[in-house]
Scaffold this motif. Sequence first.
Motif, PDB file in Angstrom:
ATOM      1  N   LEU A 226     -11.968 -20.825 -60.849  1.00 22.70           N
ATOM      2  CA  LEU A 226     -11.300 -19.998 -59.852  1.00 22.70           C
ATOM      3  C   LEU A 226     -10.232 -19.129 -60.504  1.00 22.70           C
ATOM      4  O   LEU A 226     -10.110 -17.938 -60.204  1.00 22.70           O
ATOM      5  N   ALA A 227      -9.464 -19.717 -61.416  1.00 25.76           N
ATOM      6  CA  ALA A 227      -8.405 -18.978 -62.107  1.00 25.76           C
ATOM      7  C   ALA A 227      -8.994 -17.816 -62.910  1.00 25.76           C
ATOM      8  O   ALA A 227      -8.473 -16.694 -62.868  1.00 25.76           O
ATOM      9  N   GLN A 228     -10.096 -18.086 -63.646  1.00 25.85           N
ATOM     10  CA  GLN A 228     -10.694 -17.031 -64.463  1.00 25.85           C
ATOM     11  C   GLN A 228     -11.266 -15.912 -63.593  1.00 25.85           C
ATOM     12  O   GLN A 228     -11.134 -14.721 -63.927  1.00 25.85           O
ATOM     13  N   ALA A 229     -11.894 -16.278 -62.473  1.00 26.74           N
ATOM     14  CA  ALA A 229     -12.440 -15.263 -61.570  1.00 26.74           C
ATOM     15  C   ALA A 229     -11.320 -14.402 -61.000  1.00 26.74           C
ATOM     16  O   ALA A 229     -11.466 -13.172 -60.888  1.00 26.74           O
TER      17      ALA A 229
ATOM     18  N   PHE B  85      -0.273 -14.542 -55.430  1.00 30.12           N
ATOM     19  CA  PHE B  85      -0.771 -15.742 -56.097  1.00 30.12           C
ATOM     20  C   PHE B  85      -0.525 -15.674 -57.590  1.00 30.12           C
ATOM     21  O   PHE B  85      -0.651 -14.624 -58.219  1.00 30.12           O
ATOM     22  N   SER B  86      -0.167 -16.822 -58.169  1.00 32.91           N
ATOM     23  CA  SER B  86      -0.018 -16.971 -59.612  1.00 32.91           C
ATOM     24  C   SER B  86      -0.892 -18.129 -60.068  1.00 32.91           C
ATOM     25  O   SER B  86      -1.074 -19.110 -59.326  1.00 32.91           O
ATOM     26  N   ILE B  87      -1.438 -18.041 -61.280  1.00 31.91           N
ATOM     27  CA  ILE B  87      -2.308 -19.094 -61.793  1.00 31.91           C
ATOM     28  C   ILE B  87      -1.595 -20.444 -61.790  1.00 31.91           C
ATOM     29  O   ILE B  87      -2.203 -21.492 -61.541  1.00 31.91           O
ATOM     30  N   ASP B  88      -0.296 -20.433 -62.026  1.00 31.39           N
ATOM     31  CA  ASP B  88       0.466 -21.692 -62.041  1.00 31.39           C
ATOM     32  C   ASP B  88       0.435 -22.400 -60.690  1.00 31.39           C
ATOM     33  O   ASP B  88       0.696 -23.612 -60.611  1.00 31.39           O
ATOM     34  N   ASP B  89       0.125 -21.644 -59.616  1.00 28.17           N
ATOM     35  CA  ASP B  89       0.063 -22.258 -58.283  1.00 28.17           C
ATOM     36  C   ASP B  89      -1.071 -23.271 -58.175  1.00 28.17           C
ATOM     37  O   ASP B  89      -1.054 -24.131 -57.287  1.00 28.17           O
ATOM     38  N   LEU B  90      -2.050 -23.174 -59.064  1.00 26.19           N
ATOM     39  CA  LEU B  90      -3.179 -24.104 -59.037  1.00 26.19           C
ATOM     40  C   LEU B  90      -2.837 -25.441 -59.686  1.00 26.19           C
ATOM     41  O   LEU B  90      -3.608 -26.387 -59.598  1.00 26.19           O
ATOM     42  N   TYR B  91      -1.687 -25.493 -60.361  1.00 25.44           N
ATOM     43  CA  TYR B  91      -1.316 -26.718 -61.067  1.00 25.44           C
ATOM     44  C   TYR B  91      -0.521 -27.639 -60.151  1.00 25.44           C
ATOM     45  O   TYR B  91       0.339 -27.164 -59.421  1.00 25.44           O
TER      46      TYR B  91
ATOM     47  N   ASP C  15     -15.832 -20.101 -55.666  1.00 22.38           N
ATOM     48  CA  ASP C  15     -14.968 -21.091 -56.317  1.00 22.38           C
ATOM     49  C   ASP C  15     -13.961 -21.692 -55.341  1.00 22.38           C
ATOM     50  O   ASP C  15     -13.614 -22.872 -55.449  1.00 22.38           O
ATOM     51  N   ILE C  16     -13.473 -20.886 -54.388  1.00 27.20           N
ATOM     52  CA  ILE C  16     -12.555 -21.423 -53.380  1.00 27.20           C
ATOM     53  C   ILE C  16     -13.267 -22.485 -52.546  1.00 27.20           C
ATOM     54  O   ILE C  16     -12.692 -23.541 -52.233  1.00 27.20           O
ATOM     55  N   GLU C  17     -14.523 -22.218 -52.197  1.00 27.55           N
ATOM     56  CA  GLU C  17     -15.289 -23.189 -51.416  1.00 27.55           C
ATOM     57  C   GLU C  17     -15.455 -24.493 -52.203  1.00 27.55           C
ATOM     58  O   GLU C  17     -15.315 -25.590 -51.649  1.00 27.55           O
ATOM     59  N   SER C  18     -15.738 -24.383 -53.509  1.00 25.56           N
ATOM     60  CA  SER C  18     -15.879 -25.574 -54.346  1.00 25.56           C
ATOM     61  C   SER C  18     -14.569 -26.347 -54.413  1.00 25.56           C
ATOM     62  O   SER C  18     -14.554 -27.580 -54.335  1.00 25.56           O
ATOM     63  N   CYS C  19     -13.465 -25.608 -54.577  1.00 25.79           N
ATOM     64  CA  CYS C  19     -12.150 -26.256 -54.644  1.00 25.79           C
ATOM     65  C   CYS C  19     -11.797 -26.924 -53.318  1.00 25.79           C
ATOM     66  O   CYS C  19     -11.177 -28.001 -53.307  1.00 25.79           O
ATOM     67  N   GLU C  20     -12.157 -26.280 -52.218  1.00 25.19           N
ATOM     68  CA  GLU C  20     -11.891 -26.872 -50.902  1.00 25.19           C
ATOM     69  C   GLU C  20     -12.652 -28.192 -50.743  1.00 25.19           C
ATOM     70  O   GLU C  20     -12.098 -29.184 -50.247  1.00 25.19           O
ATOM     71  N   LEU C  21     -13.920 -28.196 -51.155  1.00 20.46           N
ATOM     72  CA  LEU C  21     -14.713 -29.422 -51.071  1.00 20.46           C
ATOM     73  C   LEU C  21     -14.116 -30.511 -51.958  1.00 20.46           C
ATOM     74  O   LEU C  21     -14.051 -31.685 -51.569  1.00 20.46           O
TER      75      LEU C  21
ATOM     76  N   VAL D  26      -2.715 -22.711 -51.302  1.00 21.29           N
ATOM     77  CA  VAL D  26      -3.004 -21.816 -52.426  1.00 21.29           C
ATOM     78  C   VAL D  26      -4.239 -20.977 -52.115  1.00 21.29           C
ATOM     79  O   VAL D  26      -4.291 -19.781 -52.437  1.00 21.29           O
ATOM     80  N   GLY D  27      -5.221 -21.601 -51.478  1.00 23.04           N
ATOM     81  CA  GLY D  27      -6.423 -20.863 -51.089  1.00 23.04           C
ATOM     82  C   GLY D  27      -6.105 -19.712 -50.147  1.00 23.04           C
ATOM     83  O   GLY D  27      -6.702 -18.633 -50.234  1.00 23.04           O
ATOM     84  N   ARG D  28      -5.140 -19.939 -49.246  1.00 22.76           N
ATOM     85  CA  ARG D  28      -4.747 -18.864 -48.321  1.00 22.76           C
ATOM     86  C   ARG D  28      -4.060 -17.724 -49.069  1.00 22.76           C
ATOM     87  O   ARG D  28      -4.256 -16.537 -48.738  1.00 22.76           O
ATOM     88  N   LEU D  29      -3.259 -18.051 -50.073  1.00 18.86           N
ATOM     89  CA  LEU D  29      -2.611 -17.016 -50.891  1.00 18.86           C
ATOM     90  C   LEU D  29      -3.665 -16.155 -51.593  1.00 18.86           C
ATOM     91  O   LEU D  29      -3.587 -14.917 -51.593  1.00 18.86           O
ATOM     92  N   ILE D  30      -4.633 -16.835 -52.220  1.00 17.24           N
ATOM     93  CA  ILE D  30      -5.691 -16.117 -52.941  1.00 17.24           C
ATOM     94  C   ILE D  30      -6.486 -15.245 -51.982  1.00 17.24           C
ATOM     95  O   ILE D  30      -6.809 -14.087 -52.298  1.00 17.24           O
TER      96      ILE D  30
END
Length: 309
Positions: free
Chosen positions: A90-93, A117-123, A190-196, A130-134
């Motif tokens: 997700l970060a790379q995309a 959104f910042s990549i650090d938000d995924l950590y 990728d967001i869908e995968s992360c949500e699951l 975070v998904g809503r920000l993206i």
Amino acid sequence: MAEKNIFDDNEDFEKLLNSFINDKNGADSEDEKKTDSPFGKLSEEGEKINAQISAEMEEDLAAVLAVGKEEAVAAEQENLPNLGADESELAQAFINFQASVDKLTKENLKQNFECLFSIDDLYPNYKPSVGRLISNDIVNGWMLLSKMFPNEIGKFSPSSSDEEFLNFAEKLQNQDLQLAVISYVEILIDIESCELGYQAKLLRYQETHIKRIMYEEYLARKERQQKFVDAVKKRNFPIDAERLITNYFRVSQKDFDGAYKALTTNPAIFAPIDFSKIKPRWFGLLKVTPKDGIRLNIKIGNFLKKLKV
């Protein structure tokens, strides 16, 4: 940032290849002028061999170019936080989407593409917030693309299927725009995968939390149960204290009120009175009778009714 390789882009590759071919042809022409040999000019078969050699050289240089790009991507990914597989994709995309949209807006609108959104938000893990920000950022990016390319993006529905997105991207001529569209649909996937993944983790956490609560309740019940047993044993009643209290607690889990009423009025239901432990009255002159058992049964019940542990 890795140093730029001489094959960092297709333009450099094309210049190098053309230069090599021109130099070779030039050298051959000069040799032809300096000799009268019949071998000065290539035969038709020789031309084919020469073309094959050039094609092989092109493939080799293209392979070098691909390796250079892979190294650049790897170096870029090293700067990402230590994320899980889904979060990393997700970060790379998002990095690809942001970079391509930012480049296009600078060229066409003379402005930057600002993202919340910042990549650090995924950590350390993906979260729905975070998904809503993206989602907000890529919607804003899509609107900018529609503004810059109304004939291409403006007529394409962002609610299209993944396959329709990819087919649409293949037809685009602008490489930056193509990358933006592909990255956009990759982000959605990728967001869908992360949500699951998040929901699976949440379920595991809830299951663990419930198990911990149940275990803590079990320990508390065992501790309270042991206090009842100890209190009954101290009075030396002619009854199996552990059996009495254990059976009561087991039944109380299904019918607390009924079990408590039985315990305080007729405890012998849970464990029988042991007549062998009843001492005869009047210095042993009066034998033990069923009435003595009834009397002790009531006495034990009254004791348990007043017992507080």
